[in-house]
Scaffold this active site. Structure first.
Site, PDB file in Angstrom:
ATOM      1  N   ASP A 150      40.378  36.712  34.149  1.00  0.00           N
ATOM      2  CA  ASP A 150      40.469  35.635  33.157  1.00  0.00           C
ATOM      3  C   ASP A 150      39.513  35.800  31.992  1.00  0.00           C
ATOM      4  O   ASP A 150      39.612  35.080  30.999  1.00  0.00           O
ATOM      5  CB  ASP A 150      40.203  34.286  33.826  1.00  0.00           C
ATOM      6  CG  ASP A 150      41.262  33.926  34.848  1.00  0.00           C
ATOM      7  OD1 ASP A 150      42.428  34.327  34.650  1.00  0.00           O
ATOM      8  OD2 ASP A 150      40.931  33.258  35.844  1.00  0.00           O
ATOM      9  N   ASP A 174      37.153  32.912  29.037  1.00  0.00           N
ATOM     10  CA  ASP A 174      37.439  31.796  29.945  1.00  0.00           C
ATOM     11  C   ASP A 174      36.148  31.044  30.264  1.00  0.00           C
ATOM     12  O   ASP A 174      35.634  30.325  29.424  1.00  0.00           O
ATOM     13  CB  ASP A 174      38.128  32.305  31.207  1.00  0.00           C
ATOM     14  CG  ASP A 174      38.692  31.170  32.054  1.00  0.00           C
ATOM     15  OD1 ASP A 174      39.249  30.222  31.473  1.00  0.00           O
ATOM     16  OD2 ASP A 174      38.573  31.219  33.288  1.00  0.00           O
ATOM     17  N   ASP A 203      31.802  30.692  37.090  1.00  0.00           N
ATOM     18  CA  ASP A 203      32.809  30.073  37.957  1.00  0.00           C
ATOM     19  C   ASP A 203      32.419  30.286  39.410  1.00  0.00           C
ATOM     20  O   ASP A 203      32.116  31.421  39.820  1.00  0.00           O
ATOM     21  CB  ASP A 203      34.194  30.686  37.720  1.00  0.00           C
ATOM     22  CG  ASP A 203      34.885  30.121  36.490  1.00  0.00           C
ATOM     23  OD1 ASP A 203      34.215  29.435  35.695  1.00  0.00           O
ATOM     24  OD2 ASP A 203      36.086  30.387  36.310  1.00  0.00           O
ATOM     25  N   ARG A 247      32.528  20.954  30.803  1.00  0.00           N
ATOM     26  CA  ARG A 247      32.280  21.660  32.064  1.00  0.00           C
ATOM     27  C   ARG A 247      30.832  22.154  32.165  1.00  0.00           C
ATOM     28  O   ARG A 247      30.581  23.337  32.200  1.00  0.00           O
ATOM     29  CB  ARG A 247      33.251  22.823  32.256  1.00  0.00           C
ATOM     30  CG  ARG A 247      34.695  22.408  32.342  1.00  0.00           C
ATOM     31  CD  ARG A 247      35.588  23.568  32.763  1.00  0.00           C
ATOM     32  NE  ARG A 247      36.972  23.140  32.929  1.00  0.00           N
ATOM     33  CZ  ARG A 247      37.953  23.906  33.399  1.00  0.00           C
ATOM     34  NH1 ARG A 247      37.693  25.151  33.744  1.00  0.00           N
ATOM     35  NH2 ARG A 247      39.184  23.441  33.518  1.00  0.00           N
TER      36      ARG A 247
END
Length: 385
Positions: free
Chosen positions: A184, A208, A212, A264
């Site tokens: 990604d 992206d 993560d 985020r």
């Protein structure tokens, strides 16, 4: 003409004076930074001999990752990266990819370099990537992928402008070829991994996410990083249907978010996140978001709301029929410039740390000071870092 004895006395005096001045400068540095260092930094950064004692860093981690002592000791070999070259399948010795595939390595860098990864970098268990002492950039290619591994430290890197990559074979842990799907474009991604420490990196402008944590990853500490110029900054939890992430435990501490971060910071699905002593320099959509009934303890953070846009720190994104927002608690946060935090659920949402994971949270008004050196540091041999 100066006699030999006079010559040596004169130069010995100059050398002694130099050493005294060096020691004085180190003491002045230490005294100035004593009050402004967080608990991780104060563990190692004052030591002017850090370059000869790199593995001390492994004993300085806190939060859910615990101490990373498995990354130090006799079973760990030193490995020096001396080339920025990258071959996903057949990397040359001396390259980052070759060292990352070996396992049980403490990886350092011979010099400044920009590494363009042609495919995601798979890292073996019991590996430390230590960028101190060099300006190491991973840029304009793939990022780092920690997949089904444990005991990994990523420290002191500048990772930016990561892009997607097509499926293909890559050298992975144990020097084995692994088939990867399309990536990604994350800076650092964790999948099915545990006991991971991401510390003092500068991350920005990837395709992206910047960090993560997904697919059952847990026992993670993300600390002292500078995350900026990005839309989807940090994701904790794969998706709302992936219930394995209910066991996820992540500490997000002493980081600087911003400028120009949209959302985020983090976004949490399921699981537990202790978001503590971070500096938030504005946001666009929100700072902390979540869905699928997460537990979030926001403690001692400094939230500086944008001047004219959304001033709410939090956002719930529940899907389907489950409208339970989870347990969101704000403790001793400083809410500046009109920022406000919407709490929900009941209970204190304490992290339940083991003794080796515990650390004190400072008051929110001190966060600006203890996070001012977040991101990759420029460490020089013979000086505190």
């Amino acid at each position: 003409m100066e006699s030999p004895n006079t010559f040596f006395k004169h130069h010995s005096f100059i050398m002694l004076l130099f050493l005294l001045l060096l020691e004085l400068s180190n003491q002045v540095y230490a005294s100035r930074t004593k009050a402004s260092m967080n608990v991780i930094d104060s563990c190692w950064r004052r030591d002017p001999t850090w370059i000869h004692n790199r593995m001390k860093l492994a004993s300085c981690s806190v939060g859910f990752a615990g101490k990373m002592t498995g990354n130090s000791g006799r079973k760990i070999q030193e490995y020096v990266v001396n080339t920025p070259a990258d071959d996903p399948i057949n990397p040359q010795p001396g390259s980052l990819r070759y060292g990352a595939a070996l396992g049980h390595r403490w990886i350092t860098f011979q010099r400044d370099m920009v590494i363009n990864l042609r495919m995601p970098l798979l890292v073996s268990s019991f590996t430390t990537i230590d960028g101190r002492g060099a300006n190491v950039q991973i840029a304009h290619g793939s990022g780092i992928l920690l997949r089904d591994v444990s005991n990994v430290i990523v420290h002191g890197l500048r990772i930016h402008h990561c892009v997607t990559s097509n499926p293909g074979p890559v050298l992975g842990p144990g020097m084995k070829i692994v088939q990867l799907g399309k990536s990604d474009g994350d800076a650092i991604a964790m999948s099915g991994s545990s006991k991971i420490w991401i510390d003092h990196n500068t991350l920005y402008a990837c395709q992206d996410g910047l960090v993560d944590v997904t697919r059952g990853s847990t026992a993670i500490t993300i600390s002292n990083n500078w995350l900026r110029n990005h839309v989807k900054v940090m994701l904790l939890g794969h998706d709302d249907r992936f219930t394995e992430d209910k066991s996820m435990r992540v500490t997000v501490a002493f980081n600087r978010f911003g400028p120009k971060c949209y959302q985020r910071m983090p976004r949490v699905r399921h699981g537990y996140a202790h978001v503590v002593n971070n500096y938030y320099q504005n946001w666009v959509l929100y700072a902390i978001g979540g869905s699928a009934e997460p537990t979030i303890r926001s403690e001692g953070n400094l939230f500086i709301a944008p001047r004219s846009e959304n001033k709410e720190v939090t956002r719930r994104m529940n899907s389907g029929t489950n409208m339970n927002p989870g347990n969101w608690v704000s403790v001793n946060d400083v809410l500046s410039n009109g920022a406000y935090f919407t709490q929900s659920g009941t209970g204190a949402a304490l992290p339940g740390y083991k003794p080796e994971e515990m650390f004190p949270a400072v008051a929110g008004h001190a966060v600006s000071s203890i996070t001012k050196n977040a991101g990759a540091l420029r460490c020089l041999p013979g000086y505190p870092c």
